[in-house]
Design a protein around this motif. Structure first.
Motif, PDB file in Angstrom:
ATOM      1  N   LYS A 340      63.126  37.256  98.877  1.00 13.00           N
ATOM      2  CA  LYS A 340      61.825  37.459  99.525  1.00 13.00           C
ATOM      3  C   LYS A 340      60.636  36.954  98.711  1.00 13.00           C
ATOM      4  CE  LYS A 340      59.334  41.013 102.126  1.00 13.00           C
ATOM      5  NZ  LYS A 340      59.306  42.452 102.518  1.00 13.00           N
ATOM      6  N   PRO A 341      60.527  37.266  97.415  1.00 12.49           N
ATOM      7  CA  PRO A 341      59.354  36.767  96.660  1.00 12.49           C
ATOM      8  C   PRO A 341      59.293  35.241  96.618  1.00 12.49           C
ATOM      9  CG  PRO A 341      60.508  38.490  95.436  1.00 12.49           C
ATOM     10  CD  PRO A 341      61.379  38.127  96.590  1.00 12.49           C
ATOM     11  N   ILE A 362      63.123  23.696  93.062  1.00 13.04           N
ATOM     12  CA  ILE A 362      64.126  22.967  92.283  1.00 13.04           C
ATOM     13  C   ILE A 362      63.801  23.018  90.790  1.00 13.04           C
ATOM     14  CG2 ILE A 362      65.014  20.644  91.783  1.00 13.04           C
ATOM     15  CD1 ILE A 362      64.845  20.076  94.786  1.00 13.04           C
ATOM     16  N   PHE A 363      62.512  23.006  90.456  1.00 11.52           N
ATOM     17  CA  PHE A 363      62.102  22.981  89.053  1.00 11.52           C
ATOM     18  C   PHE A 363      62.369  24.312  88.342  1.00 11.52           C
ATOM     19  CE2 PHE A 363      59.932  19.340  90.729  1.00 11.52           C
ATOM     20  CZ  PHE A 363      59.882  18.450  89.675  1.00 11.52           C
ATOM     21  N   VAL A 364      62.520  25.391  89.099  1.00 14.27           N
ATOM     22  CA  VAL A 364      62.799  26.704  88.497  1.00 14.27           C
ATOM     23  C   VAL A 364      64.076  27.283  89.108  1.00 14.27           C
ATOM     24  CG1 VAL A 364      60.433  27.237  87.836  1.00 14.27           C
ATOM     25  CG2 VAL A 364      61.195  27.761  90.170  1.00 14.27           C
ATOM     26  N   SER A 365      64.999  26.384  89.475  1.00 13.61           N
ATOM     27  CA  SER A 365      66.201  26.806  90.210  1.00 13.61           C
ATOM     28  C   SER A 365      67.060  27.789  89.423  1.00 13.61           C
ATOM     29  CB  SER A 365      67.030  25.588  90.615  1.00 13.61           C
ATOM     30  OG  SER A 365      67.397  24.826  89.479  1.00 13.61           O
ATOM     31  N   ASP A 366      67.151  27.608  88.112  1.00 18.14           N
ATOM     32  CA  ASP A 366      67.987  28.520  87.326  1.00 18.14           C
ATOM     33  C   ASP A 366      67.501  29.959  87.451  1.00 18.14           C
ATOM     34  OD1 ASP A 366      69.577  26.457  86.516  1.00 18.14           O
ATOM     35  OD2 ASP A 366      68.745  26.289  84.496  1.00 18.14           O
ATOM     36  N   GLY A 367      66.200  30.150  87.372  1.00 25.38           N
ATOM     37  CA  GLY A 367      65.641  31.490  87.482  1.00 25.38           C
ATOM     38  C   GLY A 367      65.830  32.090  88.860  1.00 25.38           C
ATOM     39  N   ILE A 368      65.668  31.261  89.895  1.00 24.94           N
ATOM     40  CA  ILE A 368      65.854  31.750  91.267  1.00 24.94           C
ATOM     41  C   ILE A 368      67.301  32.177  91.491  1.00 24.94           C
ATOM     42  CG2 ILE A 368      65.813  31.106  93.705  1.00 24.94           C
ATOM     43  CD1 ILE A 368      63.501  29.200  93.026  1.00 24.94           C
ATOM     44  N   MET A 369      68.227  31.315  91.100  1.00 23.61           N
ATOM     45  CA  MET A 369      69.639  31.658  91.268  1.00 23.61           C
ATOM     46  C   MET A 369      69.986  32.925  90.503  1.00 23.61           C
ATOM     47  SD  MET A 369      71.422  27.928  90.905  1.00 23.61           S
ATOM     48  CE  MET A 369      70.832  26.520  91.838  1.00 23.61           C
TER      49      MET A 369
END
Length: 376
Positions: A340-341, A362-369
């Motif tokens: 949601k965020p 895509i640039f912060v994909s690691d954190g999102i995953m």
């Protein structure tokens, strides 16, 4: 459908950054091919009768094999699994192995896709990395593959290499685009422990690029290849429309695959197994009919986490309907709540049931995953 991965561990020389299992003991090739074919035969039931759609020869350096080696492996695959449904057969190759004679030989075999490890077109950096080719050889190798009739060519590039500058990376990308290949993979350099390059880093003889430079390199990569007509279909992979790697995409879509050879991994949907990462132990155990390997049974949480990590890497994202069907209401609600965020700040998007990363995401994909994973 399913895939088969064939690991060819032989290399003439080792690149200083590589931590994949490999060996320079080329005198064991014939013995290895026999053991490999035996493993292929004895593991026939692993894919549970699913038709094979893709075959991938990775390494190591598969282009170190001879015509007779390849014929023996293809003969075994045809006899044991059949190849009627196979649509993609990839060979990883070093540019300097792709002589005119060798390339013509490859065209007489079932290969229809070449994946070439170029890494950079900067000769000084290639020499530092202990690559066996130079930029001219790489360019000529692509041209020879095209002249031989290959219509599906992929090249690998690495960015963030020692001494990398915006200008040098832009030149690498422009040279890659000018080759007009169907597929480009581009990976940021990782200093893997127990590699010579990592030791050089510890000794301060090379230095890592800073985070801002890494982001700039990645942004330039996306912009340059998108402008040249490539689809950014996975975080590190770009292709001309429709020319994505079928085999690698099967990994990201949870499709079963059989991996043969030392250190090769296999996946059947519910478990994962991997062979011993030693050529000697692999040979002796297979020859004795007791292949040395480890197995991991995947519980629901692990399968959910892998579904998130692999699916979100791609332009197709993940299906929330499939997620609910596979993992139940609880994990479905958990995923959407955690997402949601990122949906609100524009780093994820949800359209027609597909949850996907945006350009910003895509640039912060690691954190999102990481935030979407369920941790005990």
């Amino acid at each position: 459908m399913a895939g088969i991965y064939i690991h060819i561990p032989f290399c003439k020389t080792r690149c200083i950054y590589c931590d994949f299992y490999s060996t320079t003991r080329s005198e064991l090739k014939s013995q290895y091919i026999r053991a490999l074919c035996r493993e292929l035969t004895e593991r026939k039931e692993y894919l549970k009768g699913e038709a094979v759609e893709t075959i991938y020869f990775g390494g190591g350096t598969p282009s170190q094999l001879s015509e007779e080696d390849f014929k023996e492996v293809f003969k075994t695959i045809e006899q044991v699994y059949g190849t009627r449904e196979v649509t993609e057969i990839t060979l990883e190759a070093n540019p300097d192995d792709l002589t005119e004679e060798y390339t013509q030989m490859l065209r007489t075999l079932p290969f229809n896709r070449i994946s070439m490890g170029i890494q950079t077109f900067d000769d000084a950096t290639l020499q530092l990395l202990n690559r066996r080719h130079n930029a001219t050889q790489a360019i000529e190798a692509v041209k020879r593959c095209r002249q031989a009739g290959f219509q599906n060519i992929s090249i690998d590039l690495i960015y963030g290499l020692p001494g990398e500058t915006d200008q040098r990376w832009a030149q690498d990308l422009q040279q890659a685009v000018s080759l007009n290949v169907e597929h480009i993979s581009a990976y940021h350099l990782i200093y893997e422990e127990d590699t010579p390059l990592y030791k050089m880093l510890q000794q301060h003889s090379v230095s890592q690029v800073d985070e801002d430079s890494s982001l700039n390199f990645f942004s330039t990569l996306i912009d340059t290849l998108s402008a040249a007509g490539y689809e950014h279909y996975e975080i590190s992979n770009f292709c001309k429309p429709g020319m994505y790697s079928r085999h690698n995409t099967s990994y990201w879509q949870g499709i079963s695959y059989l991996g043969c050879g030392p250190s090769a991994h296999s996946f059947d949907g519910g478990s994962r197994e991997w062979n011993v990462a030693s050529l000697n132990q692999y040979l002796s155990s297979v020859e004795q009919g007791q292949r040395q390997h480890e197995t991991e049974q995947l519980d629901t949480r692990t399968r959910y986490n892998e579904y998130i990590i692999t699916g979100l890497r791609t332009m197709w994202g993940i299906s929330t309907k499939e997620l609910k069907k596979k993992f139940g209401d609880r994990l479905w609600k958990y995923c959407l709540e955690q997402a949601k965020p990122y949906l609100e700040n524009g780093k994820l998007e949800l359209h027609n049931d597909r949850l996907k990363l945006t350009r910003e995401g895509i640039f912060v994909s690691d954190g999102i995953m990481s935030d979407l994973l369920e941790i005990e």
